[in-house]
Scaffold this motif. Sequence first.
Motif, PDB file in Angstrom:
ATOM      1  N   PHE A   1      99.803  -2.030  47.704  1.00  0.00           N
ATOM      2  CA  PHE A   1      98.520  -1.397  47.452  1.00  0.00           C
ATOM      3  C   PHE A   1      98.008  -1.901  46.115  1.00  0.00           C
ATOM      4  N   PHE A   2      96.746  -2.302  46.077  1.00  0.00           N
ATOM      5  CA  PHE A   2      96.130  -2.793  44.850  1.00  0.00           C
ATOM      6  C   PHE A   2      94.807  -2.085  44.626  1.00  0.00           C
ATOM      7  N   TYR A   3      94.457  -1.908  43.367  1.00  0.00           N
ATOM      8  CA  TYR A   3      93.143  -1.382  43.004  1.00  0.00           C
ATOM      9  C   TYR A   3      92.548  -2.311  41.964  1.00  0.00           C
ATOM     10  N   GLU A   4      91.233  -2.544  42.078  1.00  0.00           N
ATOM     11  CA  GLU A   4      90.529  -3.294  41.046  1.00  0.00           C
ATOM     12  C   GLU A   4      89.094  -2.799  40.965  1.00  0.00           C
ATOM     13  N   ARG A   5      88.534  -2.914  39.787  1.00  0.00           N
ATOM     14  CA  ARG A   5      87.126  -2.566  39.570  1.00  0.00           C
ATOM     15  C   ARG A   5      86.407  -3.884  39.360  1.00  0.00           C
ATOM     16  N   ILE A   6      85.428  -4.136  40.215  1.00  0.00           N
ATOM     17  CA  ILE A   6      84.661  -5.378  40.141  1.00  0.00           C
ATOM     18  C   ILE A   6      83.194  -4.999  39.990  1.00  0.00           C
ATOM     19  N   GLY A   7      82.645  -5.233  38.809  1.00  0.00           N
ATOM     20  CA  GLY A   7      81.265  -4.844  38.544  1.00  0.00           C
ATOM     21  C   GLY A   7      81.128  -3.342  38.688  1.00  0.00           C
ATOM     22  N   ASP A   8      80.250  -2.897  39.579  1.00  0.00           N
ATOM     23  CA  ASP A   8      80.052  -1.461  39.793  1.00  0.00           C
ATOM     24  C   ASP A   8      80.781  -0.961  41.039  1.00  0.00           C
ATOM     25  N   ARG A   9      81.803  -1.691  41.482  1.00  0.00           N
ATOM     26  CA  ARG A   9      82.488  -1.349  42.735  1.00  0.00           C
ATOM     27  C   ARG A   9      83.982  -1.124  42.510  1.00  0.00           C
ATOM     28  N   ASN A  10      84.495  -0.113  43.198  1.00  0.00           N
ATOM     29  CA  ASN A  10      85.939   0.091  43.309  1.00  0.00           C
ATOM     30  C   ASN A  10      86.404  -0.683  44.528  1.00  0.00           C
TER      31      ASN A  10
END
Length: 142
Positions: free
Chosen positions: A121-130
């Motif tokens: 499982f990975f999480y990242e914040r890219i610009g204004d998106r989760n």
Amino acid sequence: MESLTVFGTLSSLGMIAKYAKEAAAVAGLDKKASYNLRLAVEEIATNIIVYGYQETGREGVLDLRVSIDEQALSLFIEDTSEPFNPFQKLNVEEEQINLPIEQRPIGGLGLYLAIHGVDKFFYERIGDRNRNILVVNLPTGV
């Protein structure tokens, strides 16, 4: 497999579950892996809808897409709610698991089950998106 975009409302959960189930079938996952994937996707999506959109008064969508290669199925869930890293909440849930049963709050283990129900499982914040990425290894020989 085509991507899926749905409104960030609880009424979208049926379409999200169906999408996860279809992805698991296309990838050839067994019943247990398919169930765990669907559970994880529904839990992450529910948290986004309830805590990221409803409770903050925001409106938005969830974008889901699947990538399948020789080794794994990866399911991506993206949203435009406030930044939320599930691993921060996971630490709290893991602490609750170690409490005596009479001291544990009712519920509150959804992220734990979701994250531990898939292989990665990975999480990242890219610009204004989760972006939440759930990965399930394919059975060998597929």
